[in-house]
Structure formats: C-alpha cells, structure tokens
Design a protein around this motif. Sequence first.
Motif, mmCIF file in Angstrom:
data_model
loop_
_atom_site.group_PDB
_atom_site.id
_atom_site.type_symbol
_atom_site.label_atom_id
_atom_site.label_comp_id
_atom_site.label_asym_id
_atom_site.label_seq_id
_atom_site.Cartn_x
_atom_site.Cartn_y
_atom_site.Cartn_z
ATOM 1 N N ARG A 10 55.924 -49.537 -23.761
ATOM 2 C CA ARG A 10 56.152 -48.606 -24.866
ATOM 3 C C ARG A 10 55.288 -48.909 -26.091
ATOM 4 N NH1 ARG A 10 61.741 -46.974 -28.002
ATOM 5 N NH2 ARG A 10 60.704 -45.711 -29.540
ATOM 6 N N PHE A 11 55.157 -50.176 -26.454
ATOM 7 C CA PHE A 11 54.441 -50.533 -27.675
ATOM 8 C C PHE A 11 53.111 -51.188 -27.339
ATOM 9 C CE2 PHE A 11 58.966 -50.694 -28.727
ATOM 10 C CZ PHE A 11 58.995 -49.739 -29.723
ATOM 11 N N GLN A 12 52.053 -50.712 -27.991
ATOM 12 C CA GLN A 12 50.731 -51.289 -27.817
ATOM 13 C C GLN A 12 50.285 -51.883 -29.148
ATOM 14 O OE1 GLN A 12 48.456 -47.854 -26.532
ATOM 15 N NE2 GLN A 12 48.402 -48.670 -24.454
ATOM 16 N N VAL A 13 49.867 -53.149 -29.113
ATOM 17 C CA VAL A 13 49.237 -53.757 -30.273
ATOM 18 C C VAL A 13 47.758 -53.412 -30.170
ATOM 19 C CG1 VAL A 13 48.732 -55.900 -31.486
ATOM 20 C CG2 VAL A 13 50.943 -55.627 -30.347
ATOM 21 N N MET A 14 47.292 -52.584 -31.103
ATOM 22 C CA MET A 14 45.900 -52.131 -31.111
ATOM 23 C C MET A 14 45.103 -53.023 -32.056
ATOM 24 S SD MET A 14 46.117 -49.646 -29.005
ATOM 25 C CE MET A 14 44.608 -48.733 -29.183
ATOM 26 N N TRP A 15 43.890 -53.396 -31.645
ATOM 27 C CA TRP A 15 43.129 -54.398 -32.368
ATOM 28 C C TRP A 15 41.654 -54.038 -32.413
ATOM 29 C CZ3 TRP A 15 39.275 -57.231 -29.859
ATOM 30 C CH2 TRP A 15 38.758 -58.330 -30.545
ATOM 31 N N ARG A 16 41.002 -54.440 -33.504
ATOM 32 C CA ARG A 16 39.540 -54.391 -33.582
ATOM 33 C C ARG A 16 39.078 -55.378 -34.643
ATOM 34 N NH1 ARG A 16 36.775 -51.574 -37.741
ATOM 35 N NH2 ARG A 16 38.123 -50.256 -38.989
ATOM 36 N N ARG A 17 37.849 -55.803 -34.515
ATOM 37 C CA ARG A 17 37.229 -56.644 -35.542
ATOM 38 C C ARG A 17 36.802 -55.750 -36.695
ATOM 39 N NH1 ARG A 17 37.744 -62.150 -35.143
ATOM 40 N NH2 ARG A 17 37.618 -62.731 -32.975
ATOM 41 N N ASP A 18 36.783 -56.295 -37.881
ATOM 42 C CA ASP A 18 36.376 -55.537 -39.066
ATOM 43 C C ASP A 18 34.849 -55.491 -39.141
ATOM 44 O OD1 ASP A 18 36.431 -54.127 -41.397
ATOM 45 O OD2 ASP A 18 37.003 -55.815 -42.664
ATOM 46 N N PRO A 32 31.382 -52.659 -38.472
ATOM 47 C CA PRO A 32 31.016 -51.249 -38.280
ATOM 48 C C PRO A 32 30.794 -50.925 -36.804
ATOM 49 C CG PRO A 32 29.631 -52.289 -39.958
ATOM 50 C CD PRO A 32 30.452 -53.365 -39.334
ATOM 51 N N GLY A 33 31.246 -49.750 -36.395
ATOM 52 C CA GLY A 33 31.019 -49.288 -35.037
ATOM 53 C C GLY A 33 31.989 -49.803 -33.992
ATOM 54 N N LYS A 34 32.927 -50.616 -34.373
ATOM 55 C CA LYS A 34 33.904 -51.139 -33.414
ATOM 56 C C LYS A 34 35.082 -50.177 -33.305
ATOM 57 C CE LYS A 34 31.992 -55.071 -32.407
ATOM 58 N NZ LYS A 34 31.593 -55.450 -31.090
ATOM 59 N N GLU A 35 35.604 -50.030 -32.104
ATOM 60 C CA GLU A 35 36.744 -49.155 -31.838
ATOM 61 C C GLU A 35 38.009 -49.991 -31.625
ATOM 62 O OE1 GLU A 35 36.678 -45.775 -31.726
ATOM 63 O OE2 GLU A 35 34.590 -45.867 -32.346
ATOM 64 N N VAL A 43 39.549 -61.163 -40.240
ATOM 65 C CA VAL A 43 38.539 -60.270 -39.647
ATOM 66 C C VAL A 43 39.147 -59.321 -38.617
ATOM 67 C CG1 VAL A 43 36.615 -61.837 -40.050
ATOM 68 C CG2 VAL A 43 37.871 -61.956 -37.896
ATOM 69 N N ASN A 44 40.437 -59.438 -38.342
ATOM 70 C CA ASN A 44 41.120 -58.562 -37.390
ATOM 71 C C ASN A 44 41.828 -57.425 -38.115
ATOM 72 O OD1 ASN A 44 40.403 -60.186 -35.220
ATOM 73 N ND2 ASN A 44 42.275 -61.374 -35.323
ATOM 74 N N ILE A 45 41.738 -56.240 -37.558
ATOM 75 C CA ILE A 45 42.521 -55.092 -38.032
ATOM 76 C C ILE A 45 43.458 -54.715 -36.894
ATOM 77 C CG2 ILE A 45 42.452 -52.712 -38.821
ATOM 78 C CD1 ILE A 45 39.664 -53.294 -39.907
ATOM 79 N N VAL A 46 44.748 -54.623 -37.202
ATOM 80 C CA VAL A 46 45.774 -54.485 -36.170
ATOM 81 C C VAL A 46 46.791 -53.422 -36.572
ATOM 82 C CG1 VAL A 46 47.596 -55.735 -34.938
ATOM 83 C CG2 VAL A 46 45.548 -56.948 -35.642
ATOM 84 N N TYR A 47 47.274 -52.667 -35.586
ATOM 85 C CA TYR A 47 48.437 -51.817 -35.792
ATOM 86 C C TYR A 47 49.203 -51.738 -34.474
ATOM 87 C CZ TYR A 47 45.974 -47.799 -33.661
ATOM 88 O OH TYR A 47 45.310 -46.957 -32.814
#
Length: 64
Positions: free
Chosen positions: A2-10, A12-15, A40-44
């Motif tokens: 049900r829950f996904q921890v979505m992640w990307r590095r801060d 440009p151009g990263k999804e 440096v991680n962006i998470v939701y």
Amino acid sequence: MRFQVMWRRDLPGKEFVPFFETNDIDEAKNFAMRLAFEEVNIVYVYDTKRGEIVRDFDSPLYRQ
C-alpha cells in the motif's frame, strides 16, 4: 503493497523511484524519516490505495 517510500537524490534530472514498499504506515514513516536524514535525499510516502501523497502520518485514513 500500500505505501511506497519514493526517493531521489537532490540533483537535476533525477526522477523519484520507489525505494521501499510496505503495508504498515508506521514502518513507512520510520523508513522515510531515516532516509530523509541525509540532506541530499528527497523523500515522500505515497499511498497507492488512495492515490495520494501521505501528508499526515497520524491520520486515521491511513490506519484502515
């Protein structure tokens, strides 16, 4: 899951990519908080059942 921890590095151009999946909101919150501790991680956390980003981990909506 049900829950996904979505992640990307801060950078440009990263999804955002799914980093961790679980059915437990508390586990998703704990994992996201630990992952977001590194600046440096962006998470939701994304709720696949409701189709939205989790904004309040204590809401009864996510305990069902």
